[in-house]
Design an enzyme around this catalytic site. Sequence first.
Site, PDB file in Angstrom:
ATOM      1  CB  THR A  46      -0.926   0.020   1.230  1.00  0.00           C
ATOM      2  OG1 THR A  46      -0.157   0.376   2.392  1.00  0.00           O
ATOM      3  CG2 THR A  46      -1.564  -1.344   1.460  1.00  0.00           C
ATOM      4  CB  CYS A  47       0.084   4.824  -0.095  1.00  0.00           C
ATOM      5  SG  CYS A  47      -1.117   4.977   1.236  1.00  0.00           S
ATOM      6  CD  GLU A 116      -5.508   3.587   5.013  1.00  0.00           C
ATOM      7  OE1 GLU A 116      -5.863   4.037   3.910  1.00  0.00           O
ATOM      8  OE2 GLU A 116      -4.364   3.193   5.250  1.00  0.00           O
ATOM      9  CD  GLU A 118      -8.766   5.218   1.311  1.00  0.00           C
ATOM     10  OE1 GLU A 118      -8.336   5.076   2.477  1.00  0.00           O
ATOM     11  OE2 GLU A 118      -9.238   6.272   0.868  1.00  0.00           O
ATOM     12  N   GLY A 191      -5.542  10.599 -12.412  1.00  0.00           N
ATOM     13  CA  GLY A 191      -5.779   9.228 -11.963  1.00  0.00           C
ATOM     14  C   GLY A 191      -7.260   8.923 -11.946  1.00  0.00           C
ATOM     15  CE1 TYR A 195      -4.730   4.767  -1.855  1.00  0.00           C
ATOM     16  CE2 TYR A 195      -5.431   6.807  -0.821  1.00  0.00           C
ATOM     17  CZ  TYR A 195      -4.844   5.568  -0.732  1.00  0.00           C
ATOM     18  OH  TYR A 195      -4.385   5.127   0.471  1.00  0.00           O
ATOM     19  CB  ALA A 196      -9.125   8.889  -8.822  1.00  0.00           C
TER      20      ALA A 196
END
Length: 464
Positions: A46-47, A116, A118, A191, A195-196
């Site tokens: 992940t990020c 979060e 996501e 994007g 996430y967009a």
Amino acid sequence: MLICLTANHRNASFDLLEKLSVGTADVAKRLVAESDFVQGAVVLATCNRFEAYLDIDEPLTAGVSLAVEQAAEEFGGAAGTDVGELRDSLTVLCGDTVADHLFSVSSGLESVVVGEDEIAGQVKRALSTARIEGTTSSDLERLFQRAAHTSRGVKTKTGLGGAGRSLARLALDLAESRVTEWARTRVLLVGTGQYARVTLSNLRDRGVTDIRVYSPSGRAVAFAAKQELEPVAAEGYLEAVATADVVITCSTAETVVLDAGHLAAAAALPGALERRLVIDLGLPRNVDPSVSGLHGTELLDLETISLHAPLDELNAESDARALVDQAAAEYRAGKAEAAVTPAVVSLRAHLFDLLDAEIERSRGRAGAFGGSPTATLSGAEAAAQTERALRHLVGVILHSPSVRARELARDGRADEVFAAVETLFGLGSEAAQRSALQTALESSLAESSDAGPIDLDDYRRAGA
């Protein structure tokens, strides 16, 4: 044995996490195919974290050490990073702590932004990828499925579920001091992925209406039509950058989509704005860090966002943490209970084998079940009743020990169960793993679990 190799925002640089997210897609498959120890692998990237969950077919310390070393070399080599640096940044978790960690991760309690939204989807996609690649295992399947169940419970039963927390929301919160009025702000979104969509939702919550979208992969038109936005074609990209107050990048492209050259060319166009804020949510980076040195450009990237996360976002609600701890404890108890199943199955197999042998011996004795081999029908019925009674009796005898064995296992006393079975019946590990009998015997165990005591008068009338 399950182990986890984790490098995350707490123990590794974003540069290292970025490298690991780019070049390691095929490593799990290679590890499972070529390693003498790794039986399964699921990779979560992940990020703000990179984690490899491995199923090791070796409980000994030496085997685990060799598997960890091999995995570090494979991941480091694929990512093009120094293996020594990677080793220093990896935390290795073994055994029960793996479940504790994954349950916490999947529930968002270990993220930059606690809770979060996501992360649960990312954990689910990691397992799906492992299934497609053929790298998962039964133990990893159970672990990840239980983690998904836990994260759903946290979302629905605690305060984290309705918070709508995400890196995108935190980034826009930090941008508040740079944006005078969101309703009049012109935004370029680069994007079209998850996430967009999250970022778009957060922008609209703030009243932003002037939003254009560009996709390096050419998906802008379809995304814009669905989200009621204005798409930007490739030839209009620089003009869109030039006229945007805020540029937000969240593309999955593995190369930068915005660098100093793009911004210099955009600034030279007629009508270009003098100042703009660039928010980079991509991993790997979508924006070259050198753009922060350009006049009129301010860059807000993942590393900066994580450093400025407010303290209240970094503390999980106590009820969410308690729910995760409870789920992890139940998972450990379930594993312990399952560990004694071979011993219970072995005991049942042993007793039923003895019973079958005795029934067969008795059938061969004239008159044992109602007379000679040419017994009357009533004699055959008596024999059948006696056989059923004997089988029922064995089930009753085994019921209490089976229940007690599972209770002991849940209390961490599984070794006592194995020792008792081996000591009393001489049944070791070989007998405990009789896979051909296991399904039938487990079915028998379920049938006999509700069995009541035998009426001895009925038993005698059956011909005993």
